[in-house]
Write an enzyme that holds these catalytic residues in place. Structure first.
Site, PDB file in Angstrom:
ATOM      1  N   PRO A 104      13.626   6.776 -11.516  1.00  0.00           N
ATOM      2  CA  PRO A 104      13.375   7.350 -12.844  1.00  0.00           C
ATOM      3  C   PRO A 104      11.968   7.133 -13.389  1.00  0.00           C
ATOM      4  CG  PRO A 104      14.736   5.402 -13.036  1.00  0.00           C
ATOM      5  CD  PRO A 104      14.552   5.642 -11.570  1.00  0.00           C
ATOM      6  N   ASP A 127       5.850  15.037  -8.371  1.00  0.00           N
ATOM      7  CA  ASP A 127       6.256  15.584  -9.667  1.00  0.00           C
ATOM      8  C   ASP A 127       5.948  14.569 -10.754  1.00  0.00           C
ATOM      9  OD1 ASP A 127       7.567  17.992  -9.088  1.00  0.00           O
ATOM     10  OD2 ASP A 127       9.254  16.871  -8.258  1.00  0.00           O
ATOM     11  N   LYS A 148       4.732  20.202 -13.397  1.00  0.00           N
ATOM     12  CA  LYS A 148       4.196  20.982 -14.506  1.00  0.00           C
ATOM     13  C   LYS A 148       3.152  20.161 -15.255  1.00  0.00           C
ATOM     14  CE  LYS A 148       6.952  23.905 -16.720  1.00  0.00           C
ATOM     15  NZ  LYS A 148       8.169  24.204 -17.462  1.00  0.00           N
ATOM     16  N   GLY A 184      11.279  12.863  -8.640  1.00  0.00           N
ATOM     17  CA  GLY A 184      11.920  11.955  -9.591  1.00  0.00           C
ATOM     18  C   GLY A 184      13.373  11.729  -9.209  1.00  0.00           C
ATOM     19  N   GLY A 185      13.871  10.534  -9.461  1.00  0.00           N
ATOM     20  CA  GLY A 185      15.294  10.259  -9.237  1.00  0.00           C
ATOM     21  C   GLY A 185      15.670  10.358  -7.779  1.00  0.00           C
ATOM     22  N   MET A 267      18.490  17.532 -18.108  1.00  0.00           N
ATOM     23  CA  MET A 267      17.770  18.754 -18.508  1.00  0.00           C
ATOM     24  C   MET A 267      18.486  19.453 -19.667  1.00  0.00           C
ATOM     25  SD  MET A 267      16.808  20.265 -14.723  1.00  0.00           S
ATOM     26  CE  MET A 267      18.435  20.080 -13.996  1.00  0.00           C
ATOM     27  N   GLY A 296      13.769   6.975 -20.026  1.00  0.00           N
ATOM     28  CA  GLY A 296      14.415   5.767 -19.498  1.00  0.00           C
ATOM     29  C   GLY A 296      13.555   5.071 -18.460  1.00  0.00           C
TER      30      GLY A 296
HETATM   31  N1  SAH Z   1      16.539  14.299  -9.282  1.00  0.00           N
HETATM   32  C1  SAH Z   1      16.465  13.720 -10.599  1.00  0.00           C
HETATM   33  C2  SAH Z   1      16.836  14.711 -11.681  1.00  0.00           C
HETATM   34  C3  SAH Z   1      15.912  15.904 -11.752  1.00  0.00           C
HETATM   35  S1  SAH Z   1      16.294  16.954 -13.106  1.00  0.00           S
HETATM   36  C4  SAH Z   1      17.322  12.471 -10.667  1.00  0.00           C
HETATM   37  O1  SAH Z   1      18.150  12.230  -9.777  1.00  0.00           O
HETATM   38  O2  SAH Z   1      17.131  11.705 -11.606  1.00  0.00           O
HETATM   39  C5  SAH Z   1      15.214  16.340 -14.347  1.00  0.00           C
HETATM   40  C6  SAH Z   1      15.988  15.652 -15.450  1.00  0.00           C
HETATM   41  O3  SAH Z   1      16.276  14.315 -15.094  1.00  0.00           O
HETATM   42  C7  SAH Z   1      15.255  15.529 -16.757  1.00  0.00           C
HETATM   43  O4  SAH Z   1      15.299  16.730 -17.505  1.00  0.00           O
HETATM   44  C8  SAH Z   1      16.031  14.443 -17.435  1.00  0.00           C
HETATM   45  O5  SAH Z   1      17.256  14.915 -17.910  1.00  0.00           O
HETATM   46  C9  SAH Z   1      16.338  13.534 -16.260  1.00  0.00           C
HETATM   47  N2  SAH Z   1      15.368  12.425 -16.128  1.00  0.00           N
HETATM   48  C10 SAH Z   1      14.673  12.108 -15.028  1.00  0.00           C
HETATM   49  N3  SAH Z   1      13.936  10.997 -15.236  1.00  0.00           N
HETATM   50  C11 SAH Z   1      14.203  10.590 -16.497  1.00  0.00           C
HETATM   51  C12 SAH Z   1      13.783   9.479 -17.290  1.00  0.00           C
HETATM   52  N4  SAH Z   1      12.937   8.576 -16.811  1.00  0.00           N
HETATM   53  N5  SAH Z   1      14.258   9.381 -18.549  1.00  0.00           N
HETATM   54  C13 SAH Z   1      15.118  10.277 -19.039  1.00  0.00           C
HETATM   55  N6  SAH Z   1      15.554  11.347 -18.325  1.00  0.00           N
HETATM   56  C14 SAH Z   1      15.120  11.500 -17.068  1.00  0.00           C
END
Ligand code: SAH
Length: 355
Positions: A104, A127, A148, A184-185, A267, A296
């Site tokens: 995150p 990203d 973006k 991310g994530g 999202m 977060g």
């Molecule tokens: N693959 C990512 C999600 C991608 S979609 C995962 O598994 O986390 C992108 C969305 O993830 C954002 O719009 C938000 O809802 C969430 N997100 C990702 N990182 C975040 C963070 N640090 N804090 C809050 N929301 C987050």
């Protein structure tokens, strides 16, 4: 990992083939070392002037065992001169893509595999949700922002797929590069990771995936909200709120919520009013707790706790990136060490507890 040791002006002798040692060479240069790099034992022997007693020897063992022993006399020479010797990992085979889940956004939530793949990278396509601010310290790779940028359009998915394949196949003067796609994530949670893997595979580029810590679990956790709880919730559902949901989907989610399931929406900030209204219409109780956790595990993390009834009014100041959590587990949110927006978390939690 990058070298944490200060090597400014230190004479370092680096032993290792040009290709296998290419990232290590950059690491030592970036750390400020006064570097003498020898690509082979023969080159070492042929060198005239060597630092009599360098500060450090770094050796990059190639994966081919027969080359390994060749450095032994050189290493023995320095060992007997009591010069410290460090092993550096060799570059992985050229021309592959590693899809990396970056978690995150904080460095601490990168996996060990993620860190190692970044060290091995020649180019990183990242990203903005990935921990990109840390990249300078984690890799010597060229950094390409495909997310973006404010005021700019992000690179379209087709173009990212093409870049991954091109860098791997023809980058590095045609010899192929080690490419990391940092997301991310987790790449397989609303990350289009499967599409990128398929694009690589169909172009014949070796590709692997390293799972990451998904914001769907870790961002609620950052606010003290567990997505499941023995007494409160036996399931959690992760939904994309990117496109407005249909009334059928609202019905379905409201059913899960009413049965005690946790709803986690990614999202979803732009469509939160639509979502809240849809869930109310579908019969999810108005008192159902709802939290928005913004940024977060990042600087400026903020949690806003409210109820389904008041969701729109109480979260109107919330922005991306944010995770929405709906369900009883929200009552467990803790405000530890965190700025709480809106009415104040404890006050809201108390209000919710009172019904
Ligand atoms: N693959 C990512 C999600 C991608 S979609 C995962 O598994 O986390 C992108 C969305 O993830 C954002 O719009 C938000 O809802 C969430 N997100 C990702 N990182 C975040 C963070 N640090 N804090 C809050 N929301 C987050």
């Amino acid at each position: 990992m990058q070298l944490e040791i200060a090597l400014d002006g230190t004479a370092v002798v680096l032993l290792g083939g040009r290709d296998t040692a290419r990232q290590a060479v950059l690491r030592y240069r970036r750390a400020g070392a006064d570097l003498a790099h020898f690509e082979s034992p023969a080159a070492f022997r042929a060198a005239g002037e060597l630092p009599a007693r360098p500060g450090l020897i770094a050796v990059v063992r190639s994966s081919e065992a027969e080359n390994d022993g060749e450095w032994a006399p050189v290493l023995e020479h320095y060992r007997s001169a009591r010069v410290p010797i460090v092993q550096e990992p060799p570059a992985g085979r050229r021309g592959h893509v590693t899809l990396v889940g970056g978690g995150p956004g904080s460095r601490g939530l990168l996996t060990v595999d993620a860190v190692e793949s970044l060290r091995d990278a020649d180019v990183v396509l990242f990203d903005r949700l990935a921990p990109w601010r840390e990249l300078e310290r984690l890799t010597t790779a060229e950094l390409v922002d495909v997310g973006k940028l404010p005021g700019h359009h992000k690179v379209p998915q087709e173009e990212i797929n093409r870049l991954l394949v091109d860098y791997a196949q023809t980058g590095g003067g045609g010899r192929g590069l080690n490419v990391v796609r940092l997301k991310g994530g987790d790449p397989f949670v609303f990350g289009r990771g499967a599409e990128e893997m398929a694009a690589c595979a169909s172009a014949g580029v070796p590709v692997r995936m390293i799972s990451g810590i998904s914001s769907s679990i870790a961002v609620p956790a950052a606010a003290g909200i567990p997505v499941t709880h023995r007494d409160k919730s036996h399931c959690f559902t992760v939904v994309s709120g990117h496109a407005p949901l249909s009334s059928q989907e609202h019905d379905h989610l409201a059913g899960l919520g009413a049965a005690g399931g946790t709803l986690v929406v990614l999202m979803g900030i732009a469509n939160l009013p639509h979502l809240a209204a849809g869930l109310r219409r579908a019969g999810l109780p108005l008192s159902t707790p709802l939290a928005v956790v913004e940024r977060g595990h990042q600087p400026g993390q903020r949690t806003t706790v409210t109820s389904l009834a008041r969701a729109e009014a109480d979260t109107s100041g919330c922005g991306n990136p944010a995770v929405i959590v709906i369900g009883d587990v929200v009552r467990l949110a803790s405000a530890l060490g965190e700025d709480v927006g809106g009415r104040g978390l404890r006050e809201l939690a108390d209000a919710l507890a009172d019904g």
